[in-house]
Motif scaffolding. Structure first.
Motif, mmCIF file in Angstrom:
data_model
loop_
_atom_site.group_PDB
_atom_site.id
_atom_site.type_symbol
_atom_site.label_atom_id
_atom_site.label_comp_id
_atom_site.label_asym_id
_atom_site.label_seq_id
_atom_site.Cartn_x
_atom_site.Cartn_y
_atom_site.Cartn_z
ATOM 1 N N THR A 35 8.923 18.882 15.283
ATOM 2 C CA THR A 35 9.232 17.992 14.163
ATOM 3 C C THR A 35 10.741 17.949 13.920
ATOM 4 O OG1 THR A 35 7.104 18.358 13.099
ATOM 5 C CG2 THR A 35 8.892 17.595 11.692
ATOM 6 N N ALA A 36 11.382 19.111 13.947
ATOM 7 C CA ALA A 36 12.836 19.163 13.769
ATOM 8 C C ALA A 36 13.535 18.406 14.893
ATOM 9 C CB ALA A 36 13.306 20.616 13.737
ATOM 10 N N ARG A 37 13.010 18.563 16.122
ATOM 11 C CA ARG A 37 13.597 17.873 17.274
ATOM 12 C C ARG A 37 13.508 16.358 17.117
ATOM 13 N NH1 ARG A 37 10.162 19.445 21.412
ATOM 14 N NH2 ARG A 37 11.139 21.496 21.200
ATOM 15 N N PRO A 55 0.826 -1.210 0.000
ATOM 16 C CA PRO A 55 0.000 0.000 0.000
ATOM 17 C C PRO A 55 0.859 1.257 0.000
ATOM 18 C CG PRO A 55 0.007 -1.021 2.172
ATOM 19 C CD PRO A 55 0.682 -1.984 1.244
ATOM 20 N N VAL A 56 0.399 2.257 -0.708
ATOM 21 C CA VAL A 56 1.112 3.531 -0.737
ATOM 22 C C VAL A 56 0.868 4.248 0.590
ATOM 23 C CG1 VAL A 56 1.277 5.786 -1.853
ATOM 24 C CG2 VAL A 56 0.900 3.716 -3.227
ATOM 25 N N ARG A 57 1.938 4.704 1.202
ATOM 26 C CA ARG A 57 1.806 5.357 2.501
ATOM 27 C C ARG A 57 2.436 6.739 2.437
ATOM 28 N NH1 ARG A 57 4.811 5.643 7.349
ATOM 29 N NH2 ARG A 57 6.520 4.508 6.383
ATOM 30 N N ARG A 58 1.683 7.720 2.871
ATOM 31 C CA ARG A 58 2.219 9.078 2.916
ATOM 32 C C ARG A 58 3.168 9.203 4.098
ATOM 33 N NH1 ARG A 58 -1.825 14.086 2.760
ATOM 34 N NH2 ARG A 58 -2.131 13.166 0.699
ATOM 35 N N ARG A 59 4.370 9.669 3.823
ATOM 36 C CA ARG A 59 5.342 9.802 4.902
ATOM 37 C C ARG A 59 5.008 11.001 5.788
ATOM 38 N NH1 ARG A 59 11.366 9.813 3.178
ATOM 39 N NH2 ARG A 59 10.690 11.609 1.976
ATOM 40 N N SER A 60 5.239 10.822 7.046
ATOM 41 C CA SER A 60 4.991 11.914 7.983
ATOM 42 C C SER A 60 6.052 12.997 7.801
ATOM 43 C CB SER A 60 5.043 11.394 9.416
ATOM 44 O OG SER A 60 6.373 11.056 9.773
ATOM 45 N N ALA A 63 11.622 14.982 7.272
ATOM 46 C CA ALA A 63 12.698 15.788 7.843
ATOM 47 C C ALA A 63 13.918 14.918 8.160
ATOM 48 C CB ALA A 63 12.215 16.496 9.109
ATOM 49 N N THR A 64 13.671 13.727 8.699
ATOM 50 C CA THR A 64 14.765 12.800 9.009
ATOM 51 C C THR A 64 15.503 12.406 7.737
ATOM 52 O OG1 THR A 64 13.519 11.929 10.894
ATOM 53 C CG2 THR A 64 15.343 10.585 10.073
ATOM 54 N N SER A 65 14.750 12.146 6.688
ATOM 55 C CA SER A 65 15.352 11.780 5.403
ATOM 56 C C SER A 65 16.239 12.898 4.865
ATOM 57 C CB SER A 65 14.248 11.445 4.397
ATOM 58 O OG SER A 65 14.796 11.129 3.140
ATOM 59 N N GLU A 66 15.786 14.138 5.010
ATOM 60 C CA GLU A 66 16.573 15.269 4.533
ATOM 61 C C GLU A 66 17.854 15.426 5.349
ATOM 62 O OE1 GLU A 66 17.967 18.732 2.612
ATOM 63 O OE2 GLU A 66 16.794 16.971 2.035
ATOM 64 N N LEU A 67 17.763 15.247 6.659
ATOM 65 C CA LEU A 67 18.968 15.332 7.488
ATOM 66 C C LEU A 67 19.937 14.212 7.135
ATOM 67 C CD1 LEU A 67 17.631 16.311 11.036
ATOM 68 C CD2 LEU A 67 18.148 17.753 9.057
ATOM 69 N N SER A 68 19.419 13.017 6.888
ATOM 70 C CA SER A 68 20.262 11.892 6.480
ATOM 71 C C SER A 68 20.976 12.206 5.174
ATOM 72 C CB SER A 68 19.423 10.621 6.315
ATOM 73 O OG SER A 68 18.862 10.216 7.535
ATOM 74 N N ARG A 69 20.252 12.844 4.246
ATOM 75 C CA ARG A 69 20.855 13.210 2.957
ATOM 76 C C ARG A 69 21.995 14.211 3.159
ATOM 77 N NH1 ARG A 69 21.286 17.061 -0.459
ATOM 78 N NH2 ARG A 69 20.040 18.527 0.792
#
Length: 235
Positions: A56-58, A11-16, A21-27
């Motif tokens: 959210t940032a925290r 199923p397609v799931r919308r990311r929170s 934000a976590t993905s962007e920090l990982s990048r």
């Protein structure tokens, strides 16, 4: 004859927002834009850069602290310590080391709470209540850790045992590091457990003020039990 495809469709799931934000920090870390050894922006600046709220940032930073890529250091802020997540085994070993610190904490503070209930002065109780108010008003992980340590130091001081005070003081560095890791790891306690720990702190002050040694011991154990259970992997 046309047959139906039997491949399981996920199923397609919308990311929170936290996940995004976590993905962007990982990048940023993986790309070297945030190199190992660099200090990341504070919550206010980071939330502006990401276009998200401070909570959210925290949470995004906490997620990367949990994986071992970021680390909170007293007086320095949050530092990039690894370009890649720690292996699962290393994370488990890290938690096991923190659990050992908390086992010692429990032993020291149970004794301190019992003695404090017997020997406290009105001034001792005032210091504990003041530190507890600071703990409740903390708006950052660092402030929460410092207020919490101030509170428990006040409890130990109320035991009026010089050796216990000295032992606890020598232990504060290890305890601060462990507490910072725990506060950063959002998987260690649920919001309900956090609320229970907060209630246990208030119950501890009340028990000490009332001279109720049994209640003081129970409140101290409640304070660390949920965290120890998670650190040991018992849930």
């Amino acid at each position: 004859m046309v047959t139906e495809a039997m491949v399981a469709v996920q199923p397609v799931r919308r990311r929170s927002l936290v996940e995004q934000a976590t993905s962007e920090l990982s990048r940023l870390i993986a790309s070297g834009e945030w190199p190992v050894g660099s200090r990341v922006p504070g919550e206010v600046m980071l939330s502006r850069q990401l276009g998200v709220s401070r909570p959210t940032a925290r949470e995004a930073m906490r997620a990367l602290i949990t994986t071992g890529q970021l680390e909170t250091r007293h007086g320095l802020g949050t530092i990039v310590v690894s370009a890649t997540p720690l292996p699962a085994l290393e994370q488990r070993l890290r938690r096991a080391a923190i659990a050992e610190v908390y086992e010692v904490r429990a032993a020291l503070e149970v004794e301190a709470a019992e003695l404090a209930a017997q020997r406290r002065t009105p001034e001792d109780v005032d210091r504990m209540r003041h530190a507890l108010a600071e703990r409740g008003a903390a708006t950052s992980a660092a402030a929460l850790v410092e207020a919490d340590l101030k509170f428990h130091t006040a409890v130990v001081a109320a035991a009026h045992n010089n050796v216990l005070v000295e032992v606890f003081g020598s232990f504060l560095g290890a305890l601060r590091n462990a507490a910072e890791d725990i506060v950063a790891d959002s998987t260690l306690r649920t919001p309900d457990e956090d609320a229970a720990v907060e209630a246990a702190h208030h119950a501890l002050v009340d028990a000490i003020a009332d001279g109720d040694t049994d209640a003081a011991v129970v409140a101290t154990r409640r304070n660390v039990h949920a965290t120890l259970v998670r650190l040991r992997g018992e849930t």
